[in-house]
Design an enzyme around this catalytic site. Structure first.
Site, PDB file in Angstrom:
ATOM      1  N   GLU A 242       0.830  -1.222   0.000  1.00 27.23           N
ATOM      2  CA  GLU A 242       0.000   0.000   0.000  1.00 27.23           C
ATOM      3  C   GLU A 242       0.858   1.263   0.000  1.00 27.23           C
ATOM      4  O   GLU A 242       0.787   2.062   0.938  1.00 27.23           O
ATOM      5  CB  GLU A 242      -0.874   0.035   1.256  1.00 27.23           C
ATOM      6  CG  GLU A 242      -1.783  -1.135   1.453  1.00 27.23           C
ATOM      7  CD  GLU A 242      -2.417  -1.135   2.852  1.00 27.23           C
ATOM      8  OE1 GLU A 242      -2.112  -0.253   3.683  1.00 27.23           O
ATOM      9  OE2 GLU A 242      -3.219  -2.036   3.108  1.00 27.23           O
ATOM     10  N   TYR A 284       5.719  18.191  10.949  1.00 26.06           N
ATOM     11  CA  TYR A 284       6.681  17.099  11.206  1.00 26.06           C
ATOM     12  C   TYR A 284       8.139  17.563  11.153  1.00 26.06           C
ATOM     13  O   TYR A 284       9.034  16.730  11.171  1.00 26.06           O
ATOM     14  CB  TYR A 284       6.526  15.988  10.167  1.00 26.06           C
ATOM     15  CG  TYR A 284       5.118  15.538   9.890  1.00 26.06           C
ATOM     16  CD1 TYR A 284       4.349  14.901  10.872  1.00 26.06           C
ATOM     17  CD2 TYR A 284       4.551  15.719   8.630  1.00 26.06           C
ATOM     18  CE1 TYR A 284       3.057  14.482  10.594  1.00 26.06           C
ATOM     19  CE2 TYR A 284       3.261  15.295   8.352  1.00 26.06           C
ATOM     20  CZ  TYR A 284       2.519  14.682   9.341  1.00 26.06           C
ATOM     21  OH  TYR A 284       1.250  14.274   9.057  1.00 26.06           O
ATOM     22  N   CYS A 313      -0.621  34.092   9.600  1.00 24.03           N
ATOM     23  CA  CYS A 313      -0.329  34.789  10.852  1.00 24.03           C
ATOM     24  C   CYS A 313       0.039  33.779  11.925  1.00 24.03           C
ATOM     25  O   CYS A 313      -0.637  33.682  12.955  1.00 24.03           O
ATOM     26  CB  CYS A 313      -1.542  35.597  11.278  1.00 24.03           C
ATOM     27  SG  CYS A 313      -2.109  36.652   9.957  1.00 24.03           S
TER      28      CYS A 313
HETATM   29  N1  LLP Z   1      -1.211   2.080   4.515  1.00 25.95           N
HETATM   30  C1  LLP Z   1      -1.689   2.543   5.681  1.00 25.95           C
HETATM   31  C2  LLP Z   1      -2.495   1.656   6.519  1.00 25.95           C
HETATM   32  C3  LLP Z   1      -1.410   3.851   6.076  1.00 25.95           C
HETATM   33  O1  LLP Z   1      -1.878   4.313   7.226  1.00 25.95           O
HETATM   34  C4  LLP Z   1      -0.620   4.687   5.248  1.00 25.95           C
HETATM   35  C5  LLP Z   1      -0.309   6.066   5.629  1.00 25.95           C
HETATM   36  C6  LLP Z   1      -0.146   4.148   4.041  1.00 25.95           C
HETATM   37  C7  LLP Z   1      -0.457   2.838   3.713  1.00 25.95           C
HETATM   38  C8  LLP Z   1       0.718   4.929   3.096  1.00 25.95           C
HETATM   39  O2  LLP Z   1       1.918   5.318   3.726  1.00 25.95           O
HETATM   40  P1  LLP Z   1       3.075   5.986   2.841  1.00 25.95           P
HETATM   41  O3  LLP Z   1       3.548   4.957   1.868  1.00 25.95           O
HETATM   42  O4  LLP Z   1       2.501   7.170   2.162  1.00 25.95           O
HETATM   43  O5  LLP Z   1       4.119   6.397   3.825  1.00 25.95           O
HETATM   44  N2  LLP Z   1       0.710  12.952   6.628  1.00 25.95           N
HETATM   45  C9  LLP Z   1       1.966  12.253   6.792  1.00 25.95           C
HETATM   46  C10 LLP Z   1       1.882  10.821   6.375  1.00 25.95           C
HETATM   47  C11 LLP Z   1       0.796  10.042   7.101  1.00 25.95           C
HETATM   48  C12 LLP Z   1       0.640   8.649   6.575  1.00 25.95           C
HETATM   49  C13 LLP Z   1      -0.556   7.982   7.138  1.00 25.95           C
HETATM   50  N3  LLP Z   1      -0.740   6.627   6.707  1.00 25.95           N
HETATM   51  C14 LLP Z   1       3.066  13.002   6.049  1.00 25.95           C
HETATM   52  O6  LLP Z   1       2.812  14.085   5.519  1.00 25.95           O
HETATM   53  O7  LLP Z   1       4.206  12.536   6.024  1.00 25.95           O
END
Ligand code: LLP
Length: 385
Positions: A242, A284, A313
């Site tokens: 995923e 982050y 702001c």
């Molecule tokens: N699968 C599940 C169950 C997840 O919760 C997530 C991301 C993914 C796959 C995909 O993860 P990736 O490959 O994109 O790392 N807003 C944060 C990232 C939060 C990710 C949440 N879950 C950021 O800006 O880095």
């Protein structure tokens, strides 16, 4: 940054800034890298990274399924024609609406807690999410497989949850694990997958092992894939993945114009984009590469260092701290790189700012794939508006 400067200048002139631009070739290349590393593994794009319909359609046409975590994301998946085994419905606190929509579309649910055996629609397809409770080398907010994270059930509980799902008439297809996001160290993944593989004596063979995403843009995909296949083989299972960030991060760039500068002990370069367009630096401490797109007569050594700050702001409204840039003038253009994932998708209308436009470069020309919101659209749902 993957697109030539001339194309970026054209897009900014044509569509205005702040503007997200995407390079279709880089998206395709990232998918090709995933496919070559994971072979027969099935790919579900975590659309939270970037749910723009044009990107979803492109991925769907390439045979990619979707991981959805809200009724809205499920609706997007349905809108672009994904259903059945092209759909995963996930989330730690799914709503009745999400269960119903997922069931109607034949999705597989990722079960996050034991109580879901009684909440799932009859005869649901399900995977059980396991939290391996390991240290994960990423920002605290991005770790989901640590002991303190709210996600999944413990490895000890997982076999019992599989049994409970089956006893309730569901099709418990296998296990799921996702340890966090922006993880660069392949050994974090191999430790997690190995922890799951230890459950084989209690679970028996499984149809599916879903190892989630979380791969940093520089992650060792081959190393992760090898560990994932190792665990899938232990269960005699198909492998599902995923990825979110990995597929779209590098394809996306945020274009922002210099509004002006000021020197108050620190050098501030003020831009027309900030936390409302790209929240990740503030939320982050994420570091995105920043490139000046103006001509630079200065030798690099003579450059000053700048804090790149947005128009909100809020003191935390920064795109970057202490970066070396040539002398800026108002109207000059900056490219903020690796912004295709969790950039536009986490943009907000805070301060009644219009969420930015998005455009796609397909190798021959630009297409607008989201127009800039108007203030009226921002308040449209308020009653009376
Ligand atoms: N699968 C599940 C169950 C997840 O919760 C997530 C991301 C993914 C796959 C995909 O993860 P990736 O490959 O994109 O790392 N807003 C944060 C990232 C939060 C990710 C949440 N879950 C950021 O800006 O880095």
């Amino acid at each position: 940054m993957t697109l030539p400067r001339a194309q970026l200048l054209t897009a900014a002139d044509r569509f205005g800034t702040p503007l997200y631009v995407y390079d279709a070739a880089e998206l395709d290349a990232a998918l090709a890298r995933v496919r070559s590393a994971f072979g027969k593994g099935r790919v579900y794009y975590a659309m939270k990274a970037n749910p723009n319909l044009t990107l979803l359609r492109r991925l769907r046409a390439a045979g990619v399924g979707f991981e959805c975590v809200s009724a809205g994301e499920i609706a997007r998946a349905e809108h672009v024609g994904a259903s059945g085994d092209a759909l995963l419905v996930n989330g730690p606190a799914k709503s009745a609406e999400e269960y119903a929509a997922g069931a109607r579309l034949g999705a597989t649910f990722i079960v996050d807690r034991a109580e879901e055996a009684a909440l799932l629609p009859p005869r649901s397809k399900a995977l059980v999410r396991v939290n391996p409770a390991l240290a994960v080398s990423t920002h605290d907010h991005l770790a989901t497989g640590a002991a303190s994270s709210k996600f999944g059930v413990t490895p000890e509980q997982a076999p019992g949850v599989l049994r409970a799902l089956r006893a309730a008439g569901h099709d418990a297809r296998g296990l799921h694990v996702h340890i966090g996001s922006a993880i660069r160290d392949a050994s974090d993944f191999s430790a997690a997958f190995a922890r799951l593989a230890e459950l084989r004596p209690q679970t028996g063979e499984l149809e599916v092992l879903d190892v989630g995403g979380g791969w940093g843009v520089d992650a060792d995909l081959l190393g992760i894939a090898q560990a994932a296949w190792g665990a899938a083989t232990v269960f005699g299972a198909q492998l599902w993945v995923e990825p979110g960030r990995y597929l779209v991060a590098r394809a996306g760039t945020l274009l922002t114009r210099v509004v002006g500068t000021k020197r108050t002990g620190r050098n501030f370069l003020l831009t027309d984009a900030g936390m409302t367009e790209l929240l990740r630096p503030m939320l982050y401490g994420a570091q995105h590469p920043i490139t000046a797109l103006w001509d630079d007569p200065q030798p690099a050594a003579a450059r000053e260092r700048w804090d790149v700050a947005g128009p909100a702001c809020e003191s935390g409204d920064l795109l970057a701290r202490d970066v070396s840039l040539p002398s800026p003038r108002p109207g000059d253009l900056l490219a903020v790189g690796e912004a295709g994932a969790y950039g536009a998708s986490m943009s907000s209308s805070y301060l009644t700012r219009s969420r930015p436009a998005e455009a796609l470069w397909d190798g021959t020309g630009w297409t607008l794939i989201r127009r800039r919101e108007t203030p009226q659209e921002v308040w449209a749902a308020e009653v009376p508006s």
